[in-house]
Motif scaffolding. Structure first.
Motif, short mmCIF file in Angstrom:
data_model
loop_
_atom_site.label_atom_id
_atom_site.label_comp_id
_atom_site.label_asym_id
_atom_site.label_seq_id
_atom_site.Cartn_x
_atom_site.Cartn_y
_atom_site.Cartn_z
N VAL A 37 0.84 -1.19 0.00
CA VAL A 37 0.00 0.00 0.00
C VAL A 37 0.88 1.25 0.00
N LEU A 38 1.92 1.26 0.84
CA LEU A 38 2.82 2.41 0.87
C LEU A 38 3.56 2.55 -0.45
N ALA A 39 3.92 1.43 -1.07
CA ALA A 39 4.65 1.49 -2.33
C ALA A 39 3.77 2.03 -3.45
N GLN A 40 2.44 1.88 -3.34
CA GLN A 40 1.53 2.34 -4.37
C GLN A 40 1.19 3.82 -4.23
N THR A 41 1.50 4.42 -3.10
CA THR A 41 1.19 5.82 -2.88
C THR A 41 2.05 6.67 -3.81
N PRO A 42 1.41 7.49 -4.65
CA PRO A 42 2.21 8.28 -5.58
C PRO A 42 3.05 9.32 -4.83
N ALA A 43 4.25 9.50 -5.28
CA ALA A 43 5.15 10.49 -4.70
C ALA A 43 5.22 11.69 -5.64
N VAL A 44 5.49 12.83 -5.10
CA VAL A 44 5.65 14.03 -5.91
C VAL A 44 7.04 13.98 -6.54
N ALA A 45 7.09 14.15 -7.85
CA ALA A 45 8.37 14.11 -8.56
C ALA A 45 9.28 15.22 -8.05
N PRO A 46 10.59 14.98 -8.01
CA PRO A 46 11.51 15.97 -7.46
C PRO A 46 11.57 17.26 -8.27
N ASN A 47 11.20 17.22 -9.53
CA ASN A 47 11.26 18.44 -10.34
C ASN A 47 9.98 19.27 -10.25
N VAL A 48 8.99 18.84 -9.47
CA VAL A 48 7.76 19.63 -9.30
C VAL A 48 8.06 20.79 -8.36
N GLU A 49 7.84 21.99 -8.87
CA GLU A 49 8.11 23.22 -8.11
C GLU A 49 6.88 23.71 -7.35
N ALA A 50 5.69 23.51 -7.95
CA ALA A 50 4.46 24.00 -7.31
C ALA A 50 3.25 23.21 -7.79
N VAL A 51 2.30 23.03 -6.89
CA VAL A 51 1.00 22.45 -7.22
C VAL A 51 -0.02 23.34 -6.54
N VAL A 52 -0.90 23.93 -7.36
CA VAL A 52 -1.92 24.84 -6.82
C VAL A 52 -3.28 24.36 -7.29
N GLN A 53 -4.22 24.31 -6.36
CA GLN A 53 -5.57 23.83 -6.67
C GLN A 53 -6.57 24.90 -6.24
N ALA A 54 -7.56 25.15 -7.11
CA ALA A 54 -8.59 26.15 -6.78
C ALA A 54 -9.81 25.94 -7.67
N GLY A 55 -10.92 26.52 -7.26
CA GLY A 55 -12.14 26.47 -8.06
C GLY A 55 -12.76 25.09 -8.11
N ARG A 56 -13.96 25.05 -8.65
CA ARG A 56 -14.71 23.79 -8.77
C ARG A 56 -15.27 23.68 -10.18
N TRP A 57 -15.37 22.47 -10.68
CA TRP A 57 -16.01 22.20 -11.96
C TRP A 57 -17.00 21.05 -11.78
N SER A 58 -17.95 20.99 -12.71
CA SER A 58 -18.93 19.91 -12.72
C SER A 58 -19.20 19.57 -14.17
N GLU A 59 -19.24 18.26 -14.47
CA GLU A 59 -19.38 17.82 -15.85
C GLU A 59 -20.18 16.52 -15.87
N ALA A 60 -21.19 16.45 -16.74
CA ALA A 60 -21.99 15.24 -16.86
C ALA A 60 -21.09 14.08 -17.29
N GLY A 61 -21.21 12.97 -16.61
CA GLY A 61 -20.44 11.79 -16.96
C GLY A 61 -19.08 11.72 -16.27
N ALA A 62 -18.49 12.84 -15.93
CA ALA A 62 -17.17 12.85 -15.28
C ALA A 62 -17.27 13.19 -13.80
N GLY A 63 -18.40 13.73 -13.38
CA GLY A 63 -18.58 14.09 -11.98
C GLY A 63 -18.22 15.54 -11.72
N GLU A 64 -17.60 15.76 -10.58
CA GLU A 64 -17.19 17.11 -10.21
C GLU A 64 -15.87 17.06 -9.48
N GLY A 65 -15.20 18.22 -9.44
CA GLY A 65 -13.91 18.24 -8.78
C GLY A 65 -13.30 19.62 -8.79
N ALA A 66 -11.98 19.66 -8.71
CA ALA A 66 -11.24 20.92 -8.61
C ALA A 66 -10.26 21.04 -9.77
#
Length: 167
Positions: free
Chosen positions: A44-73
């Motif tokens: 289980v721990l081995a399957q947990t995705p790790a952030v790649a070392p070259n990733v400088e930033a991850v920013v999440q905001a806002g919401r979307w909704s789409e038929a068939g795909a659900g909703e998310g950010a």
């Protein structure tokens, strides 16, 4: 039958006293169980995705909704590459909320800025009526005196629109 043991014999004064149990015999089953638990949780721990070392930033905001795909950010990822002339790749993702299994998933992805031309800092995401506005600032990779500003609009359905090209 008084004075007799459960087998019906009289207790002998010469019978050795009962020795205390060996602690190793008491602890061994518990340690075996603990080792099995650790071995079972390792995948289980081995399957947990790790952030790649070259990733400088991850920013999440806002919401979307789409038929068939659900909703998310909306999520924007900035990753750098290179050594002497560091450049940036910027990806937009439409991340669906976790389903019955609790796992979020990416339903759309778009490359906003290809690597090699610009070195950009963390994005600024601003929710809008239609989705999210992404603003990126930085410099040109081969001329750090040249400032760069880019803007993109993200909307449901994996739509990414260039509002202001990186220049």
């Amino acid at each position: 039958m008084s004075g007799r043991n459960p087998t019906g014999e009289r207790p002998s004064a010469r019978q050795p006293k009962r020795r205390p149990r060996d602690p190793r015999r008491i602890l061994a089953p518990g340690l075996g169980w603990l080792a099995a638990l650790a071995a079972a949780s390792t995948p289980v721990l081995a399957q947990t995705p790790a952030v790649a070392p070259n990733v400088e930033a991850v920013v999440q905001a806002g919401r979307w909704s789409e038929a068939g795909a659900g909703e998310g950010a909306y999520r924007v990822i900035v990753a750098s590459q290179g050594f002497e002339h560091v450049s940036t790749r910027v990806l937009a993702q439409w991340k669906a909320d976790g389903g019955e299994d609790g796992q979020a998933r990416i339903v759309h992805e778009a490359e906003l800025v290809a690597p090699d031309r610009y070195s950009l800092s963390a994005p600024k995401l601003t929710p809008t009526a239609a989705g999210v506005r992404v603003e990126l600032r930085g410099v040109a990779t081969y001329d750090s005196r040249r400032k760069v500003l880019c803007r993109f609009d993200l909307a449901p359905g994996g739509k990414a629109t260039v509002v202001r090209a990186c220049e």
